[in-house]
Design an enzyme around this catalytic site. Structure first.
Site, short mmCIF file in Angstrom:
data_model
loop_
_atom_site.label_atom_id
_atom_site.label_comp_id
_atom_site.label_asym_id
_atom_site.label_seq_id
_atom_site.Cartn_x
_atom_site.Cartn_y
_atom_site.Cartn_z
CG LEU C 43 48.91 9.19 95.42
CD1 LEU C 43 49.32 9.11 93.96
CD2 LEU C 43 49.91 10.02 96.20
NE ARG C 330 49.94 -0.07 80.35
CZ ARG C 330 49.84 0.58 81.49
NH1 ARG C 330 48.66 0.74 82.05
NH2 ARG C 330 50.90 1.05 82.09
#
Lengths: 248, 221, 637
Positions: C43, C330
């Site tokens: 990207l 997480r």
């Protein structure tokens, strides 16, 4: 499990290739097909032989880098599954596997199972985009797109550019690949503006790159790991006819 | 113009000429079916009273044939060149026998066509039953007798059945394929078009074969 | 040395505008005379190369895959954040900024994060214009979904393939420039050295992976967008070719490496099945919305999951974190999972796995509802494990996923080496000690589309185009060094493959420098890594030659770099004597086992300078100043 492999070995694009027999021993059914080849390669390297060259990168079925023809079927026997996601439990002990590179004039072999798919990039370069500059674009919501159209565009856009369609096509045609991009963009209002020019340029580039024509065998659809439908080829044909009729 | 040289343009030429020829095939068997009612000679005589239709039709068919063969050959050569090396192991999942052998069934149909024209149009293969020189009781060319006499020979009937099988296979792939090429397909219609194409092809094969088989079987005499 | 991030002065929300106004421009007629090298086509790289090409610069873009479209950004599933506030749920630039900086546990640079939030909306617009088929509602408007670490719905997505669609958008833009002739593509070409002339990055040395040719390319500036280094752990969710080579070799040439110890471990991946495995696959975290995580109460319980009665199951996340339960953050989830497996209660082959059980949800909502929500994930799971997750619980285990650390860059994305710009995951700047979901895509595209086109001009405006010719002695020297490195690898002819060394290193890193780190484990790693490296240089075997396509040679080169880089990472982890975000030092935790930050002593970026292999790197600090956000204890309660 143990397997007998016949693998296409070819030193470079200039050398002739041949099938070479290998024994893959103690293969776990939990391995992916490429991990099985990794194991064979580790054995070869330790023996001082050159490992089998093959492409792979993400190994989760999305990058489109891997691809070989296993017993005559690109990406092997499991539907809608790339080779990196195909697991050895789908084979039986003592199976014989023929492993060959994707074959087409437009995909010359570079080495062993690695082929040059640069022709796909060339097709995209010929018009597989919307000619927008960075910046100066309107708010994303000024352009309303019916959910139905956006969904169909996404169905086509899921193509990973692996080249299995070309490898499977008896004509070595890149129609499904080209059609997926043409359809994805032609379904969207922002892509319609260049649709006529795009479809003509891309199909012309496809021929220039040495791909064959479509004979509607639909072998491409059968092997496509992303399940891209041949209805998009019909869509490409429609777009082409439309472009010709409007004289663009 | 891009059209006649482009990948899709060539295919559309195949599709449009193929569809013209397929329409003729339908028309041809419809007309020939008058044989079952012993009206073949009447039908042919009536037909020949429309010279503009006959000769116009022949011209269209000739053009369709020429282009169909020309583009078929060009496409085949291009496609062959695009796939120069075969696989050591080949397995098809979806490509049909008919589709893959389209060129060969096409060649068979072409060769057969020459024979068929020599036999029934130019009537040179068996002058003894040539219709143009052997009128029936009403003075019309006796096509009926020519056809019946010819097909009584098992060899000729056999050649016809085999050639018609080739034609059937050709249509089996050709009909559905031509609709796809025209872009007249989406996910819903594709299987319908495929099935309809298959049914029509088989029907045409059976219908055409009915004539020589009926004659061999002695039903038609 | 105290590093200067060159952050513009003034209020936070005016900083970027201020910088835009200050920066110099390059005359349009002169742009094509400037040659820019871009490494990587993910990207960040693809969007940068395309945008720079559009502006008229002469761009050379390099990727080691066969096509720019293969870059690993393509694997991103979830989505991309943008502060659009389309759902009218109270989102704003300020809120996205705060969520991101808090998610990063206050170890990122405030001004960068704010700019990222500002640019986020432009990214969505740009991608829509490119034809990215984002999800739409029935009225035709863009839809969003919720993601971890945020209370607003701001994540735009294209089914489970957002990364793919965004990358294909950037790849289209790049392809257009290749066609236009402004960008030259060099596929199957790997960067192996950075060439610095008079303190400025002026080119790179590459190996053509097909012919084996080693060549140099000269340019006026170099953009590195080569991704992250999580593969130092061997078994990760990264692609198998991902490496640290490009950034590490720039580091060896003088670029500083910042916060290498900040590596994200994703809690829900499919567990390792055996020694043979090459990589791990992520299962979307969203499964935890409906799933319950558990292990058997008894050690070494071998019964199938469905035979273990409710009373003998330990729903350890619910037990330990009653407020959060299965939706604990997480890093917390990952560590708790490791703990129960360390106790010998893990399930599946090797005992490295826990159950993620959707049985209750299936019973409550019906199989169809679950199939609609997660059908593709269940399919993916079945493909890999051959287990039907509708019938028995899934097994999951944490795995390394993303690198927050990277080359140090200032506010303009320029490293301490002038003319070397670093973009995307390869730099360190925006995610601090922990990255929030759906923000990696945002950062890559912001860097490439909307930051580098301006900041590189500011640099180029002061440089004379083409001032360094490709025949300068520095290039020759670089080629010779790369050539010598290659020859050295080929000459060893030992007994072990590069793969084996990589696996050995990965195991060590995972066990000692993984989810929880202690002074002892880090010191042990620092002792072991040089030993493995020494053995590698004595005993690795690389068949074939350097003058051909040689994948083993490529791999050996990447592993060689990991073997040095691992030491740097460990060193950083040892030096950072605090816990923050994904960097968890067992010595520093709260009573509940949460990371305990030490803002007084560690509120800075650690940027390391290479001093030679086997020598200690030198630490430079960039103090983190929070003018706007309040340093707070990170809590999602």
């Amino acid at each position: 499990m143990n397997l007998t492999l016949y693998v296409w070995r070819q030193k470079s694009s200039k050398d002739p290739g041949r099938l070479v027999q290998y024994e893959a021993k103690d293969i776990s059914s939990d391995m992916s097909f490429l991990e099985m080849l990794d194991v064979v390669n580790e054995g070869l390297i330790v023996k001082g032989e050159e490992p089998i060259a093959f492409d792979s990168d993400c190994r989760e079925g999305i990058c489109g880098m891997c691809g070989q023809v296993v017993n005559g079927v690109p990406h092997g026997p499991r539907k809608k599954t790339t080779l990196c996601q195909l697991h050895m439990r789908h084979f039986k002990d003592n199976d014989t596997l023929y492993i060959e590179p994707f074959r087409a004039k437009a995909f010359p072999v570079i080495k062993d199972l690695i082929v040059d798919r640069g022709a796909f990039d060339k097709i995209i370069q010929s018009g597989g985009y919307i000619s927008v500059h960075t910046g100066g674009v309107p708010d994303g919501n000024t352009l309303l797109i019916p959910k139905h159209d956006a969904d169909i565009a996404m169905d086509a856009a899921e193509c990973i550019g692996c080249g299995a369609c070309v490898a499977a096509c008896p004509n070595g045609s890149a129609m499904l690949f080209t059609a997926a991009k043409v359809s994805h963009l032609a379904m969207l209002p922002q892509g319609k503006i260049e649709a006529a020019r795009r479809v003509c340029a891309m199909t012309e580039e496809m021929l220039a790159q040495g791909f064959g024509n479509c004979s509607n065998h639909y072998e491409c659809e059968a092997v496509c790991p992303k399940g891209i439908k041949v209805k998009f080829i019909a869509k490409l044909n429609r777009e082409f006819i439309k472009a010709q009729m409007t004289g663009s | 113009m891009l059209f006649p040289t482009s990948a899709v343009g060539k295919k559309i030429m195949m599709a449009i000429t193929g569809q013209v020829l397929a329409l003729f095939i339908l028309f041809h068997i419809a007309g020939n079916s008058t044989i079952f009612f012993h009206a073949l000679n009447a039908y042919v005589t009536a037909l020949y009273k429309l010279p503009l239709f006959v000769w116009g039709g022949r011209l269209v068919l000739l053009l369709a044939f020429v282009f169909h063969i020309w583009y078929g050959t060009v496409l085949k050569l291009e496609n062959h060149a695009a796939k120069p090396e075969p696989y050591a192991k080949t397995r098809y999942l979806q490509a049909t026998f008919a589709g893959r052998n389209q060129i060969w069934t096409g060649v068979m149909v072409g060769v057969f066509l020459v024979y068929h024209l020599l036999q029934f149009t130019f009537q040179v293969t068996n002058p003894a039953v040539a219709a143009d020189t052997h009128p029936d009781a009403l003075g019309r060319p006796d096509i009926f007798t020519m056809v019946v006499q010819s097909f009584r020979q098992i060899g000729i009937a056999g050649v016809y059945v085999v050639s018609l099988a080739a034609l059937g296979l050709h249509l089996l792939h050709g009909i559905q394929s031509s609709f796809q090429t025209w872009g007249m397909n989406n996910e819903q219609t594709l299987p319908v078009v495929e099935k309809t194409g298959n049914v029509v092809s088989v029907l045409l094969f059976v219908w055409y074969c009915a004539i020589p088989i009926a004659i061999i079987a002695g039903i038609l005499k | 040395m105290i590093l200067d991030g060159k952050i513009p002065s003034g209020p936070l929300h005016e900083k970027w505008d201020k910088r835009l106004a200050e920066m110099k421009l390059v005359n349009p007629a002169n742009k094509r005379k400037h040659r820019i090298i871009v490494i990587g086509t993910g990207l960040a790289g693809a969007s940068a190369a395309a945008s720079l090409g559009e502006l008229g610069y002469t761009v050379d873009v390099f990727c080691f895959q066969d096509s720019p479209r293969r870059a690993h950004s393509i694997s991103a599933q979830g989505g991309i954040n943008a502060a659009k506030n389309y759902p009218n749920d109270g989102d704003s630039i300020e809120r996205l900024f705060y969520d991101t900086i808090k998610g990063g546990d206050f170890r990122s640079r405030e001004a960068n994060v704010y700019r990222l939030a500002q640019l986020s909306a432009n990214i969505i617009d740009q991608c829509v214009a490119q034809g990215v088929p984002f999800a739409r509602d029935y009225a035709g408007y863009l839809t969003t979904r919720s993601f971890g670490g945020a209370q607003v719905s701001r994540t735009f997505y294209a089914r489970g393939q957002t990364g793919q669609q965004l990358l294909l958008g950037a790849y289209g833009a790049l392809s257009r420039q290749i066609r236009a002739g402004t960008v030259t593509l060099h596929p199957r070409t790997e960067m192996l050295d950075l060439v610095i002339v008079d303190g400025h990055a002026k080119g790179i040395t590459v190996r053509d992976l097909v012919s084996g040719r080693i060549d140099s390319y000269a340019a006026d500036a170099v953009c590195l967008a080569s991704g992250g280094y999580a593969n130092v752990f061997f078994l990760t969710t990264n692609s198998v070719m991902s490496g640290v080579t490009a950034t590490y070799r720039a580091y060896k040439k003088g670029a500083f490496f910042a916060n290498p110890c900040f590596t994200q471990i994703h809690p829900t991946c499919i567990p390792v099945t055996g020694e043979h495995q090459a990589k791990l696959t992520l299962m979307s975290e969203s499964l935890r919305n409906d799933g319950r995580v558990w292990v058997p109460k008894i050690k070494g319980d071998k019964r199938p999951a469905n035979d273990i009665p409710e009373s003998e199951r330990d729903y350890y996340l619910e037990r330990k974190y009653p407020a959060f339960g299965n939706l604990a953050a997480r890093d917390v989830t990952s560590r708790a999972t490791k703990e129960v497996c360390d106790e010998g209660r893990g399930v599946g082959p090797g005992g490295r796995g826990v159950y993620l059980d959707l049985g209750g949800a299936i019973g409550r909502l019906g199989e169809n509802t679950i199939r609609e929500r997660y059908g593709n994930l269940f399919e993916m799971y079945e493909r890999i494990t051959a287990e039907d997750a509708y019938q028995q619980p899934m097994r999951i285990y944490p795995a390394p996923h993303y690198a927050m650390g990277g080359l140090w860059v200032d506010y303009n994305l320029e490293s301490n080496v002038r003319g070397l710009f670093v973009l995307g995951e390869a730099n360190f700047s925006d995610h601090g000690a922990n990255r929030l979901g759906a923000s990696a895509l945002m950062q890559g595209l912001a860097d490439g589309y909307f930051i580098i086109p301006y900041t590189i001009a500011n640099y180029l405006a002061d440089t004379k185009p083409g001032v360094v010719a490709p025949d300068a002695p520095e290039f020759k020297k670089s080629c010779e060094e790369v050539e010598a490195f290659t020859k050295r690898l080929l000459a060893i002819k030992g007994k072990k493959t590069a793969h084996e060394f990589h696996r050995e290193l990965g195991k060590l890193m995972w066990n000692n420098v993984g989810m929880s780190r202690s002074e002892a484990s880090l010191k042990e790693a620092l002792k072991r890594i040089p030993e493995i490296r020494a053995e590698f240089w004595k005993n690795v075997t690389v068949p074939g030659s350097g003058r051909e396509l040689n994948q083993e040679l490529e791999k050996a080169g990447r592993v060689a770099d990991f073997l040095e880089f691992a030491e740097l990472l460990t060193h950083d982890a040892l030096q950072r004597d605090e816990s923050c975000g994904a960097h968890f030092r067992v010595e520093h935790q709260t009573a509940e086992g949460e990371a305990l930050r030490d803002d007084k002593h560690f509120s800075y970026v650690s940027a390391w300078e290479h001093k030679g292999v086997d020598k200690e790197p030198e630490l430079h600090k960039e103090p983190l100043v929070f003018e706007h956000a309040h340093l707070a204890v990170r809590s999602y309660k």
